[in-house]
Write an enzyme that holds these catalytic residues in place. Structure first.
Site, mmCIF file in Angstrom:
data_model
loop_
_atom_site.group_PDB
_atom_site.id
_atom_site.type_symbol
_atom_site.label_atom_id
_atom_site.label_comp_id
_atom_site.label_asym_id
_atom_site.label_seq_id
_atom_site.Cartn_x
_atom_site.Cartn_y
_atom_site.Cartn_z
ATOM 1 N N THR A 160 0.957 -1.231 -0.261
ATOM 2 C CA THR A 160 0.025 0.007 -0.080
ATOM 3 C C THR A 160 0.864 1.266 -0.012
ATOM 4 O O THR A 160 1.379 1.609 -1.055
ATOM 5 C CB THR A 160 -0.891 -0.026 1.419
ATOM 6 O OG1 THR A 160 -0.278 -0.304 2.599
ATOM 7 C CG2 THR A 160 -1.999 -1.191 0.874
ATOM 8 N N LYS A 182 4.320 -7.080 4.450
ATOM 9 C CA LYS A 182 3.919 -5.737 4.160
ATOM 10 C C LYS A 182 3.602 -4.874 5.339
ATOM 11 O O LYS A 182 2.969 -5.395 6.275
ATOM 12 C CB LYS A 182 3.021 -5.641 2.906
ATOM 13 C CG LYS A 182 1.567 -5.846 3.275
ATOM 14 C CD LYS A 182 0.757 -4.819 4.009
ATOM 15 C CE LYS A 182 0.523 -3.574 3.055
ATOM 16 N NZ LYS A 182 -0.104 -2.560 4.110
ATOM 17 N N THR A 193 1.653 -8.800 12.432
ATOM 18 C CA THR A 193 1.871 -7.579 11.555
ATOM 19 C C THR A 193 0.935 -7.192 10.465
ATOM 20 O O THR A 193 -0.084 -7.827 10.548
ATOM 21 C CB THR A 193 3.440 -7.489 11.254
ATOM 22 O OG1 THR A 193 3.719 -6.283 10.654
ATOM 23 C CG2 THR A 193 3.536 -8.510 10.010
ATOM 24 N N GLU A 273 6.430 4.753 6.949
ATOM 25 C CA GLU A 273 6.107 6.234 6.631
ATOM 26 C C GLU A 273 6.726 7.285 7.133
ATOM 27 O O GLU A 273 6.857 7.385 8.375
ATOM 28 C CB GLU A 273 4.539 6.230 6.872
ATOM 29 C CG GLU A 273 3.757 5.206 5.797
ATOM 30 C CD GLU A 273 2.228 5.225 6.224
ATOM 31 O OE1 GLU A 273 1.357 4.611 5.570
ATOM 32 O OE2 GLU A 273 1.989 5.459 7.506
ATOM 33 N N ASN A 392 -0.114 10.529 5.913
ATOM 34 C CA ASN A 392 -1.234 10.079 6.380
ATOM 35 C C ASN A 392 -2.407 11.118 6.528
ATOM 36 O O ASN A 392 -3.514 10.704 6.512
ATOM 37 C CB ASN A 392 -1.006 9.411 7.881
ATOM 38 C CG ASN A 392 -0.302 8.190 8.002
ATOM 39 O OD1 ASN A 392 -0.962 7.102 8.125
ATOM 40 N ND2 ASN A 392 0.871 8.106 8.106
ATOM 41 N N SER A 397 -6.336 5.574 0.023
ATOM 42 C CA SER A 397 -6.414 4.354 -1.102
ATOM 43 C C SER A 397 -5.623 3.234 -0.603
ATOM 44 O O SER A 397 -4.494 3.389 0.243
ATOM 45 C CB SER A 397 -6.073 4.923 -2.350
ATOM 46 O OG SER A 397 -4.898 5.415 -2.567
#
Length: 397
Positions: A160, A182, A193, A273, A392, A397
């Site tokens: 993602t 992921k 996770t 991120e 964030n 999506s």
């Protein structure tokens, strides 16, 4: 635990490294971007034993509810995964979509849906485009292969906000463990996770797989805490084909599984991120392991600590504050805090000028000694950067 020198972890392969497994990753049209968004991992046997651990979030996604039920039998022929939609908080219709996906895979493999696990990741609260999902299964079936390229394609189809696929493999004496994972945000696992699939060609019972997976997860996936958000979809699955015919020592297998899991966790953290700092929070001297974990998690999730580290500021006072509110047994008079090897706090007071701790690099180690016992734990985390906030605030999506 005994160390087996024959076991090492590489990143040149993943779920297809163990014999008996095929994988595929395709663009099914689930994501608006048109990128890869459906993965399939198939166990060709002769054994089909499996185990799984799942999120403890009470708002569980439909695929989690389905896969938890399926894993009661500790047997799997396949796992189908999609990105582009979490299928969480979607009600009975979402569960029916998960069931339909499993049925489609089962039909293609001439098996029962009860032998198919389903995983999803993406935006919470929206139904999946089932025409795309089901046609994607057909496409993935045609692409199934045993090659490393196929395994990497499967790892890439579940991404993602991750920037790249993550895989690892450990090779024992005639057997191996491979896997992919992921996750980049909403990452504070609690028994799992974001999404991870692990495979092995070792011949082991479902009970042994379950015990080994829980032991490995407890000190790997469950020790990563990027932002305090335990996902609705957290899943880790372990499948065994038994193709090697070898039954390794249970301790050796668990150590290898833990090594693969830890490698994947480090890859997840490095790609989190907005990450600019990779932080190890090492807690020692706790009265209990639970206290050590509580202290580590609280420091990992504290926004004041995380923003200070983003600014390369060794502000040990913020760390001490987080330790004190962790709910663990803490005595200021025995508390010591080290940052990148420099003791900045001892006995609850300043021990050195904070400028002595160098945080200019990417790697940071925060050492916390509670001085109250022998228990310890390490929590892996990241800083809180502008990039995390921007990503964030825009992600949908």
């Amino acid at each position: 635990m005994k160390s087996w020198p024959s076991i090492r972890v590489d990143r040149d392969a993943g779920v297809t490294a163990p014999a008996g497994f095929r994988a595929a990753g395709v663009a099914a049209g689930i994501k608006a971007s048109g990128g890869p968004d459906l993965a399939l991992v198939v166990n060709d046997g002769p054994e089909f034993t499996a185990a799984g651990v799942f999120t403890t979030n009470l708002v569980k996604a439909a695929p989690v509810l389905w896969s938890q039920e399926v894993l009661r039998h500790r047997r799997l022929r396949a796992v189908v995964l999609n990105s582009g939609g979490a299928n969480a908080a979607t009600g009975p219709g979402g569960f029916q979509d998960t069931h339909a996906t499993a049925e489609k895979v089962a039909e293609c493999l001439d098996t029962g849906a009860i032998e198919v696990a389903v995983c999803s990741t993406g935006l919470i609260g929206e139904r999946l485009p089932m025409t795309a999902v089901l046609s994607g299964v057909d496409s993935a079936m045609k692409e199934l292969d045993t090659t490393a390229t196929a395994g990497l394609a499967a790892a890439g189809a579940v991404l993602t906000t991750d920037t790249h696929a993550k895989q690892a493999v450990a090779r024992g004496d005639g057997w191996s463990i491979g896997g992919f994972a992921k996750g980049a945000g909403m990452l504070a696992p609690n028994m799992a996770t974001m999404l991870a699939v692990l495979t092995t060609d070792a011949a082991l019972t479902g009970e042994v797989l379950d015990t080994a997976l829980r032991a490995a997860t407890r000190v790997s996936f469950d020790r990563l805490d990027v932002d305090g958000g335990t996902s609705t979809n957290d899943t880790v699955l372990l499948l065994s084909s038994g193709t090697s015919g070898i039954t390794p020592d249970e301790g050796e297998f668990t150590e290898a599984l833990t090594a693969v899991s830890l490698d994947l966790v480090h890859q997840l953290r490095a790609d989190a991120e907005g990450v600019t700092k990779e932080i190890d929070i090492v807690v020692r001297g706790a009265a209990t392991e639970r206290d050590a974990i509580a202290v580590g998690r609280t420091v990992a999730e504290d926004n004041l600590v995380k923003t200070a580290l983003f600014g390369s500021d060794p502000n040990w006072g913020r760390i001490a504050m987080a330790v004190g509110r962790s709910g663990a047994r803490v005595d200021p008079e025995t508390l010591a805090i080290r940052v990148n090897g420099v003791t900045l706090c001892s006995g609850g007071s300043a021990a050195a000028d904070r400028s002595a701790a160098d945080l200019s690099g990417r790697e940071v180690e925060i050492g916390i000694d509670l001085g109250l016992g022998d228990a310890e734990a390490t929590i892996l985390s990241t800083d809180l950067s502008h990039g995390y906030v921007e990503e964030n605030s825009a992600y949908s999506s």
